[in-house]
Scaffold this motif. Structure first.
Motif, short mmCIF file in Angstrom:
data_model
loop_
_atom_site.label_atom_id
_atom_site.label_comp_id
_atom_site.label_asym_id
_atom_site.label_seq_id
_atom_site.Cartn_x
_atom_site.Cartn_y
_atom_site.Cartn_z
N LEU A 31 0.80 -0.87 0.10
CA LEU A 31 0.42 0.47 -0.47
C LEU A 31 1.23 1.37 -0.28
O LEU A 31 0.73 2.02 -0.56
CB LEU A 31 -0.99 -0.29 1.12
CG LEU A 31 -2.32 -1.04 1.19
CD1 LEU A 31 -2.75 -0.86 2.51
CD2 LEU A 31 -3.05 -0.76 -0.31
N GLY B 165 -11.88 2.08 1.35
CA GLY B 165 -10.30 1.88 1.64
C GLY B 165 -10.14 1.81 2.19
O GLY B 165 -8.98 0.46 2.99
N ALA B 166 -10.76 1.34 4.07
CA ALA B 166 -10.80 0.46 4.70
C ALA B 166 -10.83 -1.19 4.72
O ALA B 166 -10.25 -1.42 4.90
CB ALA B 166 -11.40 1.34 5.91
N TRP C 139 -11.32 -2.65 2.01
CA TRP C 139 -11.38 -3.15 0.34
C TRP C 139 -9.65 -3.02 0.82
O TRP C 139 -8.92 -4.72 0.17
CB TRP C 139 -11.28 -2.89 -1.02
CG TRP C 139 -11.57 -3.78 -2.06
CD1 TRP C 139 -10.52 -4.57 -1.46
CD2 TRP C 139 -11.45 -3.20 -3.14
NE1 TRP C 139 -10.39 -5.67 -3.38
CE2 TRP C 139 -11.17 -4.20 -4.05
CE3 TRP C 139 -12.33 -2.05 -4.14
CZ2 TRP C 139 -11.41 -4.86 -5.47
CZ3 TRP C 139 -12.43 -2.96 -5.97
CH2 TRP C 139 -11.62 -3.33 -6.24
N PHE C 140 -8.41 -1.60 0.74
CA PHE C 140 -7.38 -1.77 0.84
C PHE C 140 -6.57 -2.57 1.94
O PHE C 140 -5.58 -2.49 2.03
CB PHE C 140 -7.03 -0.15 0.21
CG PHE C 140 -7.25 0.38 -1.07
CD1 PHE C 140 -6.70 0.19 -2.20
CD2 PHE C 140 -8.65 0.62 -1.38
CE1 PHE C 140 -6.90 0.44 -2.89
CE2 PHE C 140 -8.98 1.11 -3.16
CZ PHE C 140 -7.80 0.92 -3.66
N GLY C 141 -7.36 -1.75 3.29
CA GLY C 141 -6.74 -2.03 4.04
C GLY C 141 -7.17 -3.47 4.51
O GLY C 141 -6.36 -4.66 5.30
N THR D 261 -14.76 -8.46 2.90
CA THR D 261 -14.56 -7.03 2.66
C THR D 261 -14.18 -6.48 1.14
O THR D 261 -14.44 -5.14 0.95
CB THR D 261 -13.51 -6.80 3.80
OG1 THR D 261 -12.39 -7.67 3.61
CG2 THR D 261 -13.53 -7.16 5.02
N CYS E 197 -6.45 4.06 -1.49
CA CYS E 197 -5.26 3.20 -1.63
C CYS E 197 -4.52 3.62 0.45
O CYS E 197 -3.83 3.19 1.10
CB CYS E 197 -4.38 3.53 -2.05
SG CYS E 197 -2.63 2.19 -2.25
N THR F 289 -6.07 6.13 2.42
CA THR F 289 -7.38 5.04 4.27
C THR F 289 -6.15 4.32 3.94
O THR F 289 -5.82 3.49 5.33
CB THR F 289 -7.92 5.01 3.71
OG1 THR F 289 -8.80 6.09 3.14
CG2 THR F 289 -8.92 4.63 5.28
N GLY F 290 -5.95 2.79 3.34
CA GLY F 290 -5.66 1.63 3.84
C GLY F 290 -4.52 1.44 4.30
O GLY F 290 -3.87 0.42 5.60
N CYS G 235 -2.97 -0.11 8.27
CA CYS G 235 -1.45 -0.48 8.48
C CYS G 235 -1.12 -0.20 8.87
O CYS G 235 0.30 -1.27 8.68
CB CYS G 235 -1.69 -1.61 6.92
SG CYS G 235 -2.67 -2.43 6.11
#
Length: 319
Positions: free
Chosen positions: A35, A66-67, A69-71, A154, A179, A181-182, A186
């Protein structure tokens, strides 16, 4: 279709890279490294294109996607694949497109087209065949299965929440800020990432950077571009082409010769995608706006819309 194809190919290549990087990085560190690389690449593109922050109306969808899917998705998938074999993970995670179809049909009012449902059923059967043929026969961890289910849930929730945001912001903005946000989510894994980078071989670190730039920054942007121009259900079904491509890429890059059942399952996945992308035989009514321009195909006329003077509202019968 071209944007969706780029996404599918790059996401398939990610599985090959994750296999190498996952041996040297923990699930959270791998997600954070990916990320961070993606966020840097996307920030540079935003600066070159001089695109500012997205409008306020887009932020709820960006924050949720963002939270989730990306996270959460990336950490859960990396972790789950360390506890179950690849075949089991493939079968469980491929519940995601089915959930996307249900959630988008319900929450986004996209409906449940018969061709989409038929294609999903065929592709899911193919994913099951691929999963069984790739299974190593060992007992799967219940925790690993639950983590893969969390990844599927998710993933589906992230796609459905991303779709409304694309009505207010560009695909690049939605992808970049999702991205980022993820990556922020992390950050607690930063200590693990810093320690493991020094011990990992250069090839594994290069794979993390590759994952961030291509399957994340580029592929998620082309995904958002395509998602803005079709339904979430159809885009979710398109991802069933990924397992088939992973089989071929593993064959070419890693020398893993697939079994006949694996090839059959991959063919079913592709056939299901083809079925899900078919257009219906019926046509929607054509409504002409006051300016004389016809709306885009598939557009739904606003409530209370009336035809221009001298014209009669006419609904075409299905062939």
């Amino acid at each position: 279709m071209a944007a969706a194809a780029v996404t599918v190919v790059l996401w398939a290549s990610a599985f090959v890279s994750i296999r190498d990087a996952g041996e040297h990085f923990s699930p959270g560190a791998l997600a954070l490294g990916r990320l961070l690389a993606g966020s840097i690449a996307l920030a540079l593109i935003l600066a070159v294109r001089r695109e500012g922050p997205p409008p306020r109306a887009a932020w709820p969808g960006i924050a949720v996607s963002g939270a989730l899917w990306f996270g959460v998705y990336m950490v859960a998938l990396n972790w789950g694949e360390q506890l179950v074999d690849a075949g089991t993970a493939a079968m469980v995670v491929n519940v995601g497109p089915m959930l996307i179809a249900v959630l988008s049909g319900w929450l986004l009012k996209e409906g449940f087209p018969p061709a989409l449902l038929a294609g999903l059923a065929v592709s899911f059967a193919g994913a099951v065949v691929v999963g069984i043929s790739m299974s190593d026969g060992g007992g799967s961890s219940l925790g690993g299965v639950l983590l893969c289910l969390l990844a599927a849930a998710t993933y589906a929730s992230g796609v459905v929440s991303q779709k409304p945001a694309l009505a207010h912001a560009s695909p690049l903005q939605v992808t970049a800020y999702g991205c980022m946000t993820g990556a922020v989510l992390c950050l607690p894994f930063a200590g693990q990432l810093a320690g493991q980078v020094g011990d990992a071989p250069l090839s594994a670190t290069a794979n993390v950077v590759y994952l961030g730039i291509f399957p994340t920054a580029l592929a998620f942007t082309t995904w958002a571009y395509a998602l803005a121009r079709t339904t979430a259900g159809k885009m979710g079904a398109t991802t069933y082409a990924v397992p088939a491509l992973v089989v071929l890429m593993s064959w070419a890059a890693l020398g893993e010769v697939p079994e006949a059942a694996t090839l059959l399952g991959g063919a079913l996945c592709l056939a299901g995608v083809a079925v899900s992308r078919r257009r219906g035989t019926g046509r929607r009514p054509r409504v002409v706006a006051s300016g004389g321009a016809a709306p885009e195909a598939g557009a739904v006329p606003e409530a209370g819309a009336v035809p221009e003077a001298g014209e009669s509202a006419r609904e075409e019968k299905p062939c």
